[in-house]
Design an enzyme around this catalytic site. Structure first.
Site, mmCIF file in Angstrom:
data_model
loop_
_atom_site.group_PDB
_atom_site.id
_atom_site.type_symbol
_atom_site.label_atom_id
_atom_site.label_comp_id
_atom_site.label_asym_id
_atom_site.label_seq_id
_atom_site.Cartn_x
_atom_site.Cartn_y
_atom_site.Cartn_z
ATOM 1 N N CYS A 51 -5.458 -3.033 3.137
ATOM 2 C CA CYS A 51 -6.005 -2.031 2.225
ATOM 3 C C CYS A 51 -7.221 -2.590 1.499
ATOM 4 O O CYS A 51 -7.135 -3.662 0.909
ATOM 5 C CB CYS A 51 -4.908 -1.661 1.223
ATOM 6 S SG CYS A 51 -5.442 -0.519 -0.059
ATOM 7 N N CYS A 54 -6.457 -2.971 -2.437
ATOM 8 C CA CYS A 54 -5.597 -3.985 -3.071
ATOM 9 C C CYS A 54 -5.255 -5.154 -2.160
ATOM 10 O O CYS A 54 -4.468 -6.008 -2.545
ATOM 11 C CB CYS A 54 -4.316 -3.337 -3.582
ATOM 12 S SG CYS A 54 -3.201 -2.833 -2.252
ATOM 13 N N CYS A 99 -1.363 3.938 0.365
ATOM 14 C CA CYS A 99 -0.915 2.567 0.150
ATOM 15 C C CYS A 99 0.180 2.543 -0.912
ATOM 16 O O CYS A 99 0.021 3.101 -1.992
ATOM 17 C CB CYS A 99 -2.104 1.723 -0.297
ATOM 18 S SG CYS A 99 -1.654 0.045 -0.748
ATOM 19 N N CYS A 102 -1.230 0.369 -4.217
ATOM 20 C CA CYS A 102 -2.256 0.831 -5.157
ATOM 21 C C CYS A 102 -2.428 2.348 -5.134
ATOM 22 O O CYS A 102 -3.201 2.889 -5.918
ATOM 23 C CB CYS A 102 -3.592 0.137 -4.902
ATOM 24 S SG CYS A 102 -4.437 0.655 -3.406
ATOM 25 N N CYS A 122 -2.876 8.519 11.427
ATOM 26 C CA CYS A 122 -4.296 8.779 11.636
ATOM 27 C C CYS A 122 -5.014 8.336 10.361
ATOM 28 O O CYS A 122 -4.915 8.996 9.333
ATOM 29 C CB CYS A 122 -4.474 10.267 11.909
ATOM 30 S SG CYS A 122 -6.157 10.747 12.286
HETATM 31 ZN ZN LIG Z 1 -3.713 -0.578 -1.557
#
Ligand SMILES: [Zn+2]
Length: 134
Positions: A51, A54, A99, A102, A122
């Site tokens: 990510c 984060c 995510c 975060c 996706c």
């Molecule tokens: Zn994240």
């Protein structure tokens, strides 16, 4: 409104400082990148996609597949790294995924993927950064 609290939280100003305008539009504004626009679509090396909000590892390259949609697609996330919610925007009912650390929007989940899970995550490539396996 989203009242869920995530382990990583940032103010709007902090998000704008951390992310590019395109990343911000996708991850904090639930936007969608132009299909085929992200170089990660063509990333085929072994490694991990994390990510950009984060740094949490989200997807492994071994579960990435070519879906033909123009967005990086995965069978399954790293266990516990991604949460799903129902998205009723644009007159469709879709499963949105973000995510778990975060709360940043990543993309959508569809049930037309290949085995073994039958799922297709996706994902907007701008939300991910790739780290090749050492
Ligand atoms: Zn994240």
């Amino acid at each position: 409104m989203d009242t869920h609290t995530y382990p990583v939280t940032r103010t709007d100003a902090e998000w704008r400082a951390r992310l590019t305008p395109e990343q911000y539009a996708v991850m904090r504004g639930h936007g969608t990148e132009r299909p085929g626009s992200c170089a990660l679509l063509y990333e085929k090396r072994a490694g991990t996609f994390s990510c950009v909000g984060c740094d949490q590892p989200l997807f492994e390259s071994k579960l990435k597949f070519e879906s033909g949609t123009g967005w990086p697609s995965f069978n399954d996330p790293v266990p516990g790294s991604v949460e799903n919610t129902v998205d009723r925007s644009y007159g469709m009912i879709r499963t949105e995924c973000h995510c778990a650390r975060c709360g940043s929007h990543l993309g959508h989940v569809f049930e037309d993927g290949p085995p073994p899970t039958g799922l297709r995550y996706c994902i907007n490539g701008v939300a991910l950064k790739f780290e090749p396996a050492a």
